[in-house]
Design an enzyme around this catalytic site. Structure first.
Site, mmCIF file in Angstrom:
data_model
loop_
_atom_site.group_PDB
_atom_site.id
_atom_site.type_symbol
_atom_site.label_atom_id
_atom_site.label_comp_id
_atom_site.label_asym_id
_atom_site.label_seq_id
_atom_site.Cartn_x
_atom_site.Cartn_y
_atom_site.Cartn_z
ATOM 1 C CE LYS A 149 -4.252 12.782 -7.558
ATOM 2 N NZ LYS A 149 -3.045 13.340 -8.222
ATOM 3 C CE1 TYR A 189 -3.189 18.712 -6.610
ATOM 4 C CE2 TYR A 189 -5.288 18.855 -7.760
ATOM 5 C CZ TYR A 189 -4.283 18.098 -7.183
ATOM 6 O OH TYR A 189 -4.366 16.723 -7.186
ATOM 7 C CG PHE A 231 0.672 20.772 -15.056
ATOM 8 C CD1 PHE A 231 -0.020 20.487 -13.879
ATOM 9 C CD2 PHE A 231 2.006 21.172 -14.953
ATOM 10 C CE1 PHE A 231 0.582 20.620 -12.642
ATOM 11 C CE2 PHE A 231 2.618 21.311 -13.712
ATOM 12 C CZ PHE A 231 1.903 21.032 -12.558
ATOM 13 N NE ARG A 278 3.775 13.663 -0.495
ATOM 14 C CZ ARG A 278 3.534 14.378 -1.588
ATOM 15 N NH1 ARG A 278 2.281 14.667 -1.938
ATOM 16 N NH2 ARG A 278 4.505 14.814 -2.349
ATOM 17 C CB THR A 327 4.673 13.343 -8.345
ATOM 18 O OG1 THR A 327 4.807 13.862 -7.020
ATOM 19 C CG2 THR A 327 3.526 14.030 -9.054
ATOM 20 N NE ARG A 344 0.909 9.429 -6.864
ATOM 21 C CZ ARG A 344 1.253 10.554 -6.253
ATOM 22 N NH1 ARG A 344 2.493 10.735 -5.807
ATOM 23 N NH2 ARG A 344 0.367 11.514 -6.088
ATOM 24 C CG ASN A 379 -0.617 11.145 -9.905
ATOM 25 O OD1 ASN A 379 -1.802 11.426 -9.681
ATOM 26 N ND2 ASN A 379 0.384 11.924 -9.542
ATOM 27 C CG HIS A 383 -3.789 14.719 -2.755
ATOM 28 N ND1 HIS A 383 -2.813 15.610 -3.111
ATOM 29 C CD2 HIS A 383 -4.255 15.123 -1.534
ATOM 30 C CE1 HIS A 383 -2.697 16.529 -2.148
ATOM 31 N NE2 HIS A 383 -3.558 16.253 -1.184
ATOM 32 C CD GLU A 388 -3.888 19.145 0.864
ATOM 33 O OE1 GLU A 388 -3.969 17.927 1.181
ATOM 34 O OE2 GLU A 388 -2.934 19.602 0.196
#
Ligand code: DAT
Ligand code: MG
Length: 138
Positions: A9, A49, A57, A85, A91, A102, A116, A119, A130
């Site tokens: 990100k 998303y 949000f 993950r 998250t 993270r 964060n 992804h 995706e």
């Protein structure tokens, strides 16, 4: 052999963490199978998303994800979807364990989840969807 989709990100790119994060994935044994710097628009983020598009949000999330370039790609490897993950951690950076990406790099303002860092697809179905969305049917 499995494939997962990842996004580094804007906070990760801006802070110069791309190399370090990719190195962690490579050390784990993943193969980088696609890699690109990409600026996202609202339409691709709404599709990406899709389950969050009606959340309060979402606009803030989309604005953040559109603010600067992303590094997107895929990793290949055994059980790579679940493993990536696990490497990302929870998250919310306040809940992510030390040692996770993270947990080691993310610090969101108190009470918030973003930024964060990265992804990862959460299931084989999400990964396939995706990868097709961001890269087209390969
Ligand atoms: P993950 O990124 O761990 O798969 P998710 O799919 O539930 O988590 O949410 C996608 C992103 O949306 C997440 O990385 C950060 C943002 N987000 C999730 N819940 C949020 C919330 N309550 N407030 C603000 N941003 C949120
Ligand atoms: Mg998710």
């Amino acid at each position: 052999m499995e494939e997962t989709f990842f996004i580094l990100k804007p906070d990760a790119v801006e802070r110069g963490l791309v190399g370090e994060i990719l190195q962690r994935a490579e050390r784990r044994g993943f193969t980088i199978s696609r890699l690109e710097v990409r600026k996202a628009d609202r339409a691709i983020l709404a599709a990406h998303y899709e389950d969050l598009a009606d959340k309060p949000f979402f606009d803030g999330l989309a604005d953040f994800m559109m603010s600067r370039p992303l590094v997107i790609g895929t990793f290949s490897g055994n059980d790579v979807i679940k493993s990536w993950r696990q490497m990302l951690g929870a998250t919310n950076p306040a809940d992510s364990a030390p040692g996770t990406i993270r947990g080691d790099f993310a610090m969101a303002p108190s009470g918030t989840v973003m930024p964060n860092i990265a992804h990862g697809s959460d299931s084989p179905e999400s990964a396939q969807r995706e990868i097709a969305l961001w890269f087209g049917q390969a």
